[in-house]
Design an enzyme around this catalytic site. Structure first.
Site, PDB file in Angstrom:
ATOM      1  N   PRO A  25       0.184  28.932  -3.938  1.00 32.41           N
ATOM      2  CG  PRO A  25      -0.567  26.750  -3.552  1.00 32.41           C
ATOM      3  CD  PRO A  25      -0.895  28.182  -3.265  1.00 32.41           C
ATOM      4  CG  ASP A 199      -4.505  28.595  -5.822  1.00 28.73           C
ATOM      5  OD1 ASP A 199      -3.917  27.603  -5.339  1.00 28.73           O
ATOM      6  OD2 ASP A 199      -5.106  29.443  -5.138  1.00 28.73           O
ATOM      7  CG  HIS A 200      -0.594  22.669  -7.948  1.00 25.01           C
ATOM      8  ND1 HIS A 200      -1.556  21.896  -8.535  1.00 25.01           N
ATOM      9  CD2 HIS A 200       0.565  21.992  -8.113  1.00 25.01           C
ATOM     10  CE1 HIS A 200      -1.028  20.792  -9.009  1.00 25.01           C
ATOM     11  NE2 HIS A 200       0.265  20.820  -8.769  1.00 25.01           N
ATOM     12  NE  ARG A 201      -4.221  27.882  -2.355  1.00 25.03           N
ATOM     13  CZ  ARG A 201      -4.478  29.063  -1.806  1.00 25.03           C
ATOM     14  NH1 ARG A 201      -4.484  29.192  -0.485  1.00 25.03           N
ATOM     15  NH2 ARG A 201      -4.727  30.116  -2.553  1.00 25.03           N
ATOM     16  CB  ILE A 203      -6.115  24.522 -11.330  1.00 20.75           C
ATOM     17  CG1 ILE A 203      -7.366  25.425 -11.304  1.00 20.75           C
ATOM     18  CG2 ILE A 203      -5.836  24.049 -12.745  1.00 20.75           C
ATOM     19  CD1 ILE A 203      -7.156  26.778 -11.946  1.00 20.75           C
TER      20      ILE A 203
END
Ligand code: CAO
Length: 226
Positions: A25, A199-201, A203
């Site tokens: 993501p 990577d929004h998982r 950061i």
């Protein structure tokens, strides 16, 4: 019409990029850095030493190696079993455009190397990438990647994360801009666009914004990188 096979390297890289694009993501964050002083310093250093050509890239690689220590979540990988692996080394990759596709050599331990040694290694890697190709070892183990299109143009783009890394910084062309620092106060600055994909998982947006501010601060005070 004409059918041409995709070059082998481009095909392999394409598969890797497609997987990363679909599985990670991505969030994209844009910022700018004032590199007026850095550009003046770079010109001065290049005039004093004609052996090593300094471009912007080694300064950015050095800045990232410093910031990864301050923002450890940027220097991690997901292990697929619910853990984050925190790396204690600072290896920075840089995308090199070759006739056969995109390759990403990695300069090891940028935190302990001078900007000049990073520039020398990157120039050797870029030549090797374009002439003979790089070994798997040359491209392994990077903590974060820089993708620079600044010598060509552009105002920003959305680079794909080079997994298992969790962030990549894109650079496009620096241009002189008028900056209004206060009503009636105009400053002229050379502004470098920063395009961070993360990577929004791993950061969150606030840390990404802080990270870019950190990049901008280091580049605006180039003595801190020497
Ligand atoms: N703004 C303005 N000028 C810039 C700049 C920027 N952001 N970045 C580089 N330049 C300038 C350099 O300073 C240099 O100028 P001088 O000759 O006046 O010193 C000139 O552009 C040429 O730079 P360069 O390309 O020789 O060197 P580099 O260190 O900037 O980049 C390399 C080296 C190998 C990374 C680059 O050539 C390359 O292959 N980039 C492509 C990466 C890519 O394709 N990414 C896309 C990935 S997504 O598909």
């Amino acid at each position: 019409m004409e059918l041409r096979p995709i070059p082998r390297t481009q095909e392999l890289v394409g598969r890797f990029l497609s997987r990363n694009w679909v599985c990670i993501p991505h969030v994209f964050h844009q910022d700018e850095a004032d590199i007026s002083q850095l550009e003046a310093l770079r010109k001065e250093l290049n005039a004093a030493d004609t052996e090593i050509k300094l471009t912007l890239l080694p300064f950015v690689m050095k800045a990232l190696s410093i910031l990864l220590a301050e923002f450890p979540q940027f220097n991690t990988s997901l292990d697929g079993e619910g853990n984050l692996v925190y790396k204690k080394y600072f290896h920075i990759g840089a995308a090199v455009d070759t006739p056969n596709g995109l390759l990403v050599p990695v300069v090891r331990n940028c935190d302990t190397k001078s900007v000049q040694s990073i520039a020398t290694e990157m120039a050797q890697f870029a030549a090797k990438a374009r002439e003979r190709g790089l070994s798997t070892a040359d491209m392994a183990g990077g903590c974060m990647t820089v993708s620079s299109l600044g010598h060509i143009g552009g105002t920003g783009f959305t680079p794909i994360i080079n997994a298992p890394q969790v962030a990549i910084l894109g650079l496009t062309k620096a241009v002189w801009k008028q900056i209004i620092s206060a009503p009636g106060e105009v400053d002229y600055q050379l502004r470098l666009p920063l395009s961070l994909s993360y990577d929004h998982r791993v950061i969150n947006g606030a840390d990404a914004a802080r990270f870019c501010v950190g990049v901008a601060q280091l580049l605006a005070t180039p003595e801190s990188l020497l």
